[in-house]
Design a protein around this motif. Structure first.
Motif, PDB file in Angstrom:
ATOM      1  N   PHE A 371       0.803  -1.207   0.112  1.00  0.00           N
ATOM      2  CA  PHE A 371      -0.015   0.251  -0.256  1.00  0.00           C
ATOM      3  C   PHE A 371       0.777   1.086  -0.080  1.00  0.00           C
ATOM      4  O   PHE A 371       0.610   2.145  -0.551  1.00  0.00           O
ATOM      5  N   TYR A 372       1.971   1.388   0.663  1.00  0.00           N
ATOM      6  CA  TYR A 372       2.558   2.740   0.939  1.00  0.00           C
ATOM      7  C   TYR A 372       4.047   2.479   0.238  1.00  0.00           C
ATOM      8  O   TYR A 372       5.018   1.802   0.236  1.00  0.00           O
ATOM      9  N   ARG A 373       3.802   3.131  -1.110  1.00  0.00           N
ATOM     10  CA  ARG A 373       5.067   3.284  -2.066  1.00  0.00           C
ATOM     11  C   ARG A 373       5.920   4.240  -1.991  1.00  0.00           C
ATOM     12  O   ARG A 373       5.219   5.446  -1.331  1.00  0.00           O
ATOM     13  N   SER A 374       7.147   4.135  -2.285  1.00  0.00           N
ATOM     14  CA  SER A 374       7.943   5.110  -1.951  1.00  0.00           C
ATOM     15  C   SER A 374       7.783   6.485  -2.592  1.00  0.00           C
ATOM     16  O   SER A 374       7.981   7.537  -2.425  1.00  0.00           O
ATOM     17  N   GLN A 375       7.135   6.224  -3.827  1.00  0.00           N
ATOM     18  CA  GLN A 375       6.860   7.454  -4.495  1.00  0.00           C
ATOM     19  C   GLN A 375       5.704   8.358  -4.190  1.00  0.00           C
ATOM     20  O   GLN A 375       5.380   9.411  -4.723  1.00  0.00           O
ATOM     21  N   ASP A 376       4.953   7.788  -3.260  1.00  0.00           N
ATOM     22  CA  ASP A 376       4.037   8.507  -2.429  1.00  0.00           C
ATOM     23  C   ASP A 376       4.496   9.331  -1.398  1.00  0.00           C
ATOM     24  O   ASP A 376       3.467  10.059  -0.465  1.00  0.00           O
ATOM     25  N   ALA A 377       5.425   9.121  -0.879  1.00  0.00           N
ATOM     26  CA  ALA A 377       5.971   9.609   0.445  1.00  0.00           C
ATOM     27  C   ALA A 377       5.869  11.235  -0.116  1.00  0.00           C
ATOM     28  O   ALA A 377       6.240  11.887  -1.077  1.00  0.00           O
ATOM     29  N   PRO A 378       5.849  12.267   1.154  1.00  0.00           N
ATOM     30  CA  PRO A 378       5.715  11.764   2.462  1.00  0.00           C
ATOM     31  C   PRO A 378       4.257  11.709   2.997  1.00  0.00           C
ATOM     32  O   PRO A 378       4.010  11.216   3.965  1.00  0.00           O
ATOM     33  N   ARG A 379       3.326  11.998   2.112  1.00  0.00           N
ATOM     34  CA  ARG A 379       2.167  12.082   2.439  1.00  0.00           C
ATOM     35  C   ARG A 379       1.351  10.307   2.588  1.00  0.00           C
ATOM     36  O   ARG A 379       0.456  10.248   3.313  1.00  0.00           O
ATOM     37  N   TYR A 380       1.838   9.626   1.664  1.00  0.00           N
ATOM     38  CA  TYR A 380       1.388   8.242   1.403  1.00  0.00           C
ATOM     39  C   TYR A 380      -0.298   8.123   1.566  1.00  0.00           C
ATOM     40  O   TYR A 380      -0.918   7.429   1.990  1.00  0.00           O
ATOM     41  N   ARG A 381      -0.865   9.110   0.749  1.00  0.00           N
ATOM     42  CA  ARG A 381      -2.357   9.495   0.816  1.00  0.00           C
ATOM     43  C   ARG A 381      -3.176   7.875   0.230  1.00  0.00           C
ATOM     44  O   ARG A 381      -3.950   7.641   0.650  1.00  0.00           O
ATOM     45  N   LEU A 382      -2.516   7.481  -0.850  1.00  0.00           N
ATOM     46  CA  LEU A 382      -3.017   6.124  -1.499  1.00  0.00           C
ATOM     47  C   LEU A 382      -2.855   4.997  -0.550  1.00  0.00           C
ATOM     48  O   LEU A 382      -3.891   4.434  -0.089  1.00  0.00           O
ATOM     49  N   GLY A 383      -1.834   4.809   0.333  1.00  0.00           N
ATOM     50  CA  GLY A 383      -1.988   3.793   1.355  1.00  0.00           C
ATOM     51  C   GLY A 383      -2.825   4.106   2.276  1.00  0.00           C
ATOM     52  O   GLY A 383      -3.551   2.798   2.622  1.00  0.00           O
ATOM     53  N   HIS A 384      -3.104   5.231   2.907  1.00  0.00           N
ATOM     54  CA  HIS A 384      -4.199   5.660   3.805  1.00  0.00           C
ATOM     55  C   HIS A 384      -5.576   5.364   3.227  1.00  0.00           C
ATOM     56  O   HIS A 384      -6.240   4.868   4.077  1.00  0.00           O
ATOM     57  N   ILE A 385      -5.623   5.721   2.064  1.00  0.00           N
ATOM     58  CA  ILE A 385      -7.075   5.545   1.584  1.00  0.00           C
ATOM     59  C   ILE A 385      -7.503   4.199   1.502  1.00  0.00           C
ATOM     60  O   ILE A 385      -8.628   3.679   1.649  1.00  0.00           O
ATOM     61  N   LEU A 386      -6.485   3.242   0.825  1.00  0.00           N
ATOM     62  CA  LEU A 386      -6.690   1.705   0.692  1.00  0.00           C
ATOM     63  C   LEU A 386      -6.991   1.323   2.209  1.00  0.00           C
ATOM     64  O   LEU A 386      -7.823   0.197   2.465  1.00  0.00           O
TER      65      LEU A 386
END
Length: 441
Positions: A371-386
């Motif tokens: 869920f938490y991809r390095s390219q989504d840092a620092p917010r990691y919004r996609l991971g949080h949504i999933l």
């Protein structure tokens, strides 16, 4: 003369009423044939012998598992790391399902969640402790020509191996064979463990005499509850794995160094530990397992909404969201396990059902790890949504499960007399399908 007769009638009715009240009060103060005070004394005796060693084992397992983790410290390439991780998963898979089922063999349905919470709280303590310990051990970098990360695996792994060897002599199989209990105390525990009405059975060890049958395996796989327990557990498992795997990375993304990020995980896990114990205590005290689990799910959902809702990245809100979510995640898991262990019967069906539930839920770790991809840092919004989506799904299935169980309990209450068509042995064999069985809510 008539006055005396009337006075005697009134006095007789008053005495009868007092006797009826006394009988009811006595029944309320009596549990499994002994006073509530004596019953609680026996439970505390079991607590002192069972809970500390189980909590210690689970803390160490969450900190770092058995021999395999130690050997991870000496791997030299990616292939070796993959092999080590494979055997790590193989050896750790049975521990938590085993612990949860083991608790159901020792504690009656009304007393299970608080004990599970005490054990699972050790996992959140491990989260806090491991961050501090990893920080300290990493400072050994270079000692003996070994990198700091290798020292973490080696030292924590050796500690777990030593504790596991000692535990072999400290863990009893079941109440019936426990040498620290008297025969009278064993009888009380076994009678309280019976999921059928106690007045139906005169043999307190009847439930302990069950034998595992293939029919129970099939029953657990095909039971309507299984899909609900799996979905409920999946919803929170994704969240707990996401938090435990990525919390340091999330905090680091807020602008802190790796070392400080490890230290900032400690308040989150400390709060989760307190929440886990408090919810477990009050869920047992009130008997409202589903209600507290739903509230925990709500905390998870709120926490992740806080993390994803702001239109721009706000580090403080992200940290606060993780904080709130953790306080819902860690008490939700013992709540779900207590509920499933309460509502699957007999023992062999419960063992299989809980293994399926946690085996399915563990796949949440496989999902969350992506869920938490390095390219989504620092917010990691996609991971949080999933994680939020899975938590919301778990919340919905938890509410639906409660409504179904309440409906079935009402139906069995209306047909209560049908229980006398069966022998005690038949009722035990029927397990949660018995007309005397009531689902815990």
């Amino acid at each position: 003369m008539e006055g005396n007769v009337a006075e005697k009638a009134i006095f007789s009715e008053h005495v009868d009423l007092k006797n009826e009240i006394a009988v009811k009060q006595s029944a309320e103060d009596s549990i499994a044939g002994v006073s509530a005070k004596e019953y609680n004394r026996i439970l505390r005796k079991v607590d002192y012998r069972v809970i500390p060693i189980l909590a210690s084992l689970y803390l160490l397992s969450f900190l770092d598992r058995g021999i395999v983790m130690t050997l991870t410290g000496i791997v030299q390439n990616y292939s070796g790391l993959l092999a080590a991780r494979f055997f790590l998963g193989l050896t750790e898979a049975g521990l938590f399902p085993g612990l949860a089922f083991y608790i159901s063999l020792w504690y009656p349905r009304a007393n299970a969640q608080f004990r599970l919470a005490l054990i699972f709280a050790s996992a959140s303590m491990a989260g806090a402790f491991s961050g501090l310990l990893a920080y300290l051990i990493s400072m050994m970098d270079g000692i003996g020509g070994i990198e700091g990360w290798r020292w973490i695996f080696i030292l924590e792994g050796i500690l777990t191996v030593v504790a596991a060897a000692i535990s072999f002599f400290l863990v009893w199989d079941e109440p019936a064979t426990a040498t620290f209990l008297t025969n009278e105390e064993k009888s009380v525990i076994l009678k309280a463990l019976s999921p059928i009405q106690v007045e139906i059975s005169t043999d307190p060890q009847l439930g302990a005499k069950q034998s595992a049958k293939w029919e129970h395996v099939k029953a657990a796989i095909c039971d309507w509850q299984t899909i609900f327990h799996c979905m409920n557990y999946w919803g929170v498992a994704c969240a707990v794995y996401a938090l435990s795997l990525f919390l340091p990375a999330i905090i680091k993304g807020l602008g802190y160094s790796a070392a400080i990020a490890q230290l900032l995980t400690i308040p989150v896990y400390a709060a989760a530990t307190i929440s886990c114990i408090l919810v477990g205590y009050y869920a047992d005290k009130t008997g409202q397992r589903s209600l507290f689990t739903v509230l925990c799910y709500c905390a998870i959902v709120v926490g992740y909404i806080i993390a994803v809702a702001p239109p721009k990245f706000m580090p403080g809100l992200t940290y606060a969201g993780c904080f709130i979510a953790a306080c819902g995640i860690y008490p939700a898991i013992p709540g779900q396990l207590a509920l499933s262990s309460n509502n699957w019967a007999p023992n062999s069906k419960r063992a299989i059902g809980m293994a399926i539930q946690m085996g399915f839920g563990t796949m949440g770790g496989a999902a969350a790890s992506n869920f938490y991809r390095s390219q989504d840092a620092p917010r990691y919004r996609l991971g949080h949504i999933l994680v939020l989506v899975f938590a919301a799904t778990g919340l919905a299935t938890m509410v639906l499960y409660y409504l179904i169980c309440r409906r079935l309990n009402g139906k069995r209450d209306a047909e209560a007399d049908s229980v006398y068509q069966f022998t005690a042995e038949q009722l035990v064999e029927m397990g949660d399908k018995a007309p005397s069985f009531r689902y815990k809510l």
